[in-house]
Design a protein around this motif. Sequence first.
Motif, PDB file in Angstrom:
ATOM      1  N   PHE A  55       0.838  -1.192   0.000  1.00 40.54           N
ATOM      2  CA  PHE A  55       0.000   0.000   0.000  1.00 40.54           C
ATOM      3  C   PHE A  55       0.874   1.244   0.000  1.00 40.54           C
ATOM      4  O   PHE A  55       2.064   1.211   0.353  1.00 40.54           O
ATOM      5  N   ILE A  56       0.255   2.362  -0.376  1.00 40.49           N
ATOM      6  CA  ILE A  56       0.859   3.684  -0.250  1.00 40.49           C
ATOM      7  C   ILE A  56      -0.191   4.593   0.370  1.00 40.49           C
ATOM      8  O   ILE A  56      -1.338   4.637  -0.094  1.00 40.49           O
ATOM      9  N   SER A  57       0.168   5.319   1.413  1.00 41.27           N
ATOM     10  CA  SER A  57      -0.751   6.281   2.029  1.00 41.27           C
ATOM     11  C   SER A  57      -0.834   7.540   1.168  1.00 41.27           C
ATOM     12  O   SER A  57       0.191   8.053   0.709  1.00 41.27           O
ATOM     13  N   ILE A  58      -2.044   8.022   0.946  1.00 40.76           N
ATOM     14  CA  ILE A  58      -2.231   9.277   0.216  1.00 40.76           C
ATOM     15  C   ILE A  58      -2.041  10.430   1.214  1.00 40.76           C
ATOM     16  O   ILE A  58      -2.735  10.477   2.236  1.00 40.76           O
ATOM     17  N   PRO A  59      -1.127  11.339   0.925  1.00 41.89           N
ATOM     18  CA  PRO A  59      -0.743  12.360   1.919  1.00 41.89           C
ATOM     19  C   PRO A  59      -1.654  13.583   1.983  1.00 41.89           C
ATOM     20  O   PRO A  59      -1.200  14.678   2.305  1.00 41.89           O
TER      21      PRO A  59
ATOM     22  N   TYR B 258      -1.929   1.552 -13.545  1.00 45.43           N
ATOM     23  CA  TYR B 258      -3.026   0.599 -13.398  1.00 45.43           C
ATOM     24  C   TYR B 258      -4.215   1.307 -12.762  1.00 45.43           C
ATOM     25  O   TYR B 258      -4.107   2.447 -12.312  1.00 45.43           O
ATOM     26  N   GLU B 259      -5.365   0.623 -12.738  1.00 45.33           N
ATOM     27  CA  GLU B 259      -6.568   1.158 -12.105  1.00 45.33           C
ATOM     28  C   GLU B 259      -6.873   0.371 -10.839  1.00 45.33           C
ATOM     29  O   GLU B 259      -6.569  -0.821 -10.749  1.00 45.33           O
ATOM     30  N   CYS B 260      -7.490   1.038  -9.872  1.00 45.95           N
ATOM     31  CA  CYS B 260      -7.858   0.368  -8.628  1.00 45.95           C
ATOM     32  C   CYS B 260      -8.924   1.201  -7.919  1.00 45.95           C
ATOM     33  O   CYS B 260      -9.245   2.316  -8.347  1.00 45.95           O
ATOM     34  N   LYS B 261      -9.449   0.652  -6.845  1.00 47.60           N
ATOM     35  CA  LYS B 261     -10.309   1.420  -5.951  1.00 47.60           C
ATOM     36  C   LYS B 261      -9.510   1.739  -4.693  1.00 47.60           C
ATOM     37  O   LYS B 261      -8.907   0.849  -4.080  1.00 47.60           O
ATOM     38  N   LEU B 262      -9.488   3.012  -4.316  1.00 48.79           N
ATOM     39  CA  LEU B 262      -8.745   3.436  -3.134  1.00 48.79           C
ATOM     40  C   LEU B 262      -9.370   2.813  -1.886  1.00 48.79           C
ATOM     41  O   LEU B 262     -10.583   2.618  -1.815  1.00 48.79           O
ATOM     42  N   VAL B 263      -8.544   2.520  -0.917  1.00 49.59           N
ATOM     43  CA  VAL B 263      -8.991   1.854   0.306  1.00 49.59           C
ATOM     44  C   VAL B 263      -9.238   2.894   1.393  1.00 49.59           C
ATOM     45  O   VAL B 263      -8.307   3.559   1.846  1.00 49.59           O
ATOM     46  N   PRO B 264     -10.499   3.077   1.830  1.00 51.06           N
ATOM     47  CA  PRO B 264     -10.794   4.089   2.854  1.00 51.06           C
ATOM     48  C   PRO B 264     -10.327   3.662   4.237  1.00 51.06           C
ATOM     49  O   PRO B 264     -10.512   2.512   4.638  1.00 51.06           O
TER      50      PRO B 264
ATOM     51  N   ILE C 151      -3.573   3.611  -1.306  1.00 50.35           N
ATOM     52  CA  ILE C 151      -3.527   3.066  -2.659  1.00 50.35           C
ATOM     53  C   ILE C 151      -3.124   1.595  -2.543  1.00 50.35           C
ATOM     54  O   ILE C 151      -2.038   1.291  -2.038  1.00 50.35           O
ATOM     55  N   PRO C 152      -3.974   0.654  -2.983  1.00 48.05           N
ATOM     56  CA  PRO C 152      -3.610  -0.765  -2.902  1.00 48.05           C
ATOM     57  C   PRO C 152      -2.760  -1.191  -4.096  1.00 48.05           C
ATOM     58  O   PRO C 152      -2.943  -0.710  -5.218  1.00 48.05           O
ATOM     59  N   ILE C 153      -1.828  -2.090  -3.850  1.00 51.15           N
ATOM     60  CA  ILE C 153      -0.971  -2.619  -4.914  1.00 51.15           C
ATOM     61  C   ILE C 153      -0.939  -4.132  -4.770  1.00 51.15           C
ATOM     62  O   ILE C 153      -0.453  -4.657  -3.758  1.00 51.15           O
ATOM     63  N   SER C 154      -1.454  -4.834  -5.757  1.00 51.14           N
ATOM     64  CA  SER C 154      -1.462  -6.292  -5.694  1.00 51.14           C
ATOM     65  C   SER C 154      -0.035  -6.829  -5.821  1.00 51.14           C
ATOM     66  O   SER C 154       0.885  -6.137  -6.280  1.00 51.14           O
TER      67      SER C 154
ATOM     68  N   GLU D 278      -1.156 -15.094 -14.877  1.00 45.88           N
ATOM     69  CA  GLU D 278      -1.623 -14.231 -15.969  1.00 45.88           C
ATOM     70  C   GLU D 278      -3.071 -13.815 -15.755  1.00 45.88           C
ATOM     71  O   GLU D 278      -3.453 -12.669 -16.024  1.00 45.88           O
ATOM     72  N   VAL D 279      -3.892 -14.753 -15.266  1.00 43.23           N
ATOM     73  CA  VAL D 279      -5.295 -14.436 -15.003  1.00 43.23           C
ATOM     74  C   VAL D 279      -5.395 -13.412 -13.881  1.00 43.23           C
ATOM     75  O   VAL D 279      -6.191 -12.466 -13.955  1.00 43.23           O
ATOM     76  N   ILE D 280      -4.598 -13.578 -12.832  1.00 48.40           N
ATOM     77  CA  ILE D 280      -4.598 -12.632 -11.721  1.00 48.40           C
ATOM     78  C   ILE D 280      -4.177 -11.244 -12.200  1.00 48.40           C
ATOM     79  O   ILE D 280      -4.724 -10.225 -11.770  1.00 48.40           O
ATOM     80  N   SER D 281      -3.216 -11.210 -13.124  1.00 46.49           N
ATOM     81  CA  SER D 281      -2.769  -9.928 -13.668  1.00 46.49           C
ATOM     82  C   SER D 281      -3.911  -9.215 -14.379  1.00 46.49           C
ATOM     83  O   SER D 281      -4.025  -7.983 -14.317  1.00 46.49           O
ATOM     84  N   LEU D 282      -4.782  -9.983 -15.034  1.00 49.39           N
ATOM     85  CA  LEU D 282      -5.928  -9.393 -15.732  1.00 49.39           C
ATOM     86  C   LEU D 282      -7.039  -9.016 -14.768  1.00 49.39           C
ATOM     87  O   LEU D 282      -7.599  -7.913 -14.829  1.00 49.39           O
ATOM     88  N   MET D 283      -7.384  -9.941 -13.852  1.00 47.36           N
ATOM     89  CA  MET D 283      -8.571  -9.781 -13.005  1.00 47.36           C
ATOM     90  C   MET D 283      -8.304  -9.078 -11.685  1.00 47.36           C
ATOM     91  O   MET D 283      -9.233  -8.662 -10.999  1.00 47.36           O
ATOM     92  N   GLY D 284      -7.029  -8.953 -11.302  1.00 47.08           N
ATOM     93  CA  GLY D 284      -6.705  -8.454  -9.976  1.00 47.08           C
ATOM     94  C   GLY D 284      -6.613  -9.614  -9.000  1.00 47.08           C
ATOM     95  O   GLY D 284      -7.055 -10.734  -9.286  1.00 47.08           O
ATOM     96  N   SER D 285      -6.047  -9.360  -7.846  1.00 42.69           N
ATOM     97  CA  SER D 285      -5.751 -10.438  -6.902  1.00 42.69           C
ATOM     98  C   SER D 285      -6.785 -10.590  -5.798  1.00 42.69           C
ATOM     99  O   SER D 285      -6.641 -11.444  -4.930  1.00 42.69           O
ATOM    100  N   GLN D 286      -7.843  -9.774  -5.825  1.00 49.72           N
ATOM    101  CA  GLN D 286      -8.851  -9.863  -4.786  1.00 49.72           C
ATOM    102  C   GLN D 286      -9.902 -10.917  -5.121  1.00 49.72           C
ATOM    103  O   GLN D 286     -10.093 -11.279  -6.280  1.00 49.72           O
ATOM    104  N   CYS D 287     -10.566 -11.414  -4.091  1.00 45.97           N
ATOM    105  CA  CYS D 287     -11.682 -12.337  -4.277  1.00 45.97           C
ATOM    106  C   CYS D 287     -12.697 -11.694  -5.227  1.00 45.97           C
ATOM    107  O   CYS D 287     -13.035 -10.517  -5.078  1.00 45.97           O
ATOM    108  N   CYS D 288     -13.170 -12.441  -6.222  1.00 41.59           N
ATOM    109  CA  CYS D 288     -14.003 -11.834  -7.253  1.00 41.59           C
ATOM    110  C   CYS D 288     -15.410 -12.419  -7.273  1.00 41.59           C
ATOM    111  O   CYS D 288     -15.647 -13.534  -6.815  1.00 41.59           O
ATOM    112  N   SER D 289     -16.317 -11.659  -7.833  1.00 37.74           N
ATOM    113  CA  SER D 289     -17.703 -12.091  -8.003  1.00 37.74           C
ATOM    114  C   SER D 289     -17.845 -12.810  -9.336  1.00 37.74           C
ATOM    115  O   SER D 289     -16.946 -12.780 -10.188  1.00 37.74           O
ATOM    116  N   MET D 290     -19.011 -13.429  -9.546  1.00 33.26           N
ATOM    117  CA  MET D 290     -19.264 -14.079 -10.829  1.00 33.26           C
ATOM    118  C   MET D 290     -19.248 -13.070 -11.966  1.00 33.26           C
ATOM    119  O   MET D 290     -18.819 -13.392 -13.085  1.00 33.26           O
ATOM    120  N   SER D 291     -19.679 -11.848 -11.720  1.00 31.54           N
ATOM    121  CA  SER D 291     -19.665 -10.836 -12.782  1.00 31.54           C
ATOM    122  C   SER D 291     -18.240 -10.565 -13.258  1.00 31.54           C
ATOM    123  O   SER D 291     -18.003 -10.350 -14.453  1.00 31.54           O
TER     124      SER D 291
END
Length: 218
Positions: free
Chosen positions: A17-21, A45-51, A59-62, A133-146
């Motif tokens: 992670f990186i803290s947003i200052p 890359y794109e991500c959702k910031l972690v509150p 900022i999360p980094i897989s 390779e799949v993780i690189s595409l989908m991200g490393s977090q638990c995923c939904s069926m969508s």
Amino acid sequence: MVYEFTGYLFQEGQRAFISIPFNVWEECAQKGNIPAEITINDFTYECKLVPKGNGNYLIPISKVNLKSISQDDNNVNVSLEIINGLTRINNNSPYSLENPIRKIDTIKSIIQPRNGLCGHACVSMLTGISLDEVISLMGSQCCSMSKVIEALDYYGINHSKKMFYNLKPDSILPKCCIININNHYILYFDGIYYDPAVGTLEKVDMNEIVGYLEILAQ
């Protein structure tokens, strides 16, 4: 607006992670799960910031993305831009239904290295490419069926348009499908169950199946 600053990488478990200052609520007039485009040194890359509360965000980094970031130490150059939403992973795919990544005629069992990667493992087994390779595409977090469906679309893997629910004990499964058993995904192909947690199985309890997505194997 693009925000640039020097950040410090720190590790927690399998992720960095990186803290947003600055206070994101006040500076960006945004709250909740905020999508952003991040550039760290020369990697974007794109991500959702972690509150973390009160306008503080990380900022999360897989693990996979961390390997792609060039760094001499834990201090890195960061560029952050708030975006309207994450880009769907099936955009700009080199594959299509007419040109899928492969013909699905065999399945090689893949065991997930940790909990939460069962959807990724099912995609890996169907496409024949590595789990990394799949993780690189989908991200490393638990995923939904969508998210799984987005990945299938990216690789040109044809599937039914909807999930099938309310199975009976004597229900017959299609030749190939991804099965949801209490939010754990396993793959079924030609009479064999491929469970990313334990390996191959000859049968499962049909009463435990929440539903399935049929894979229209080429």
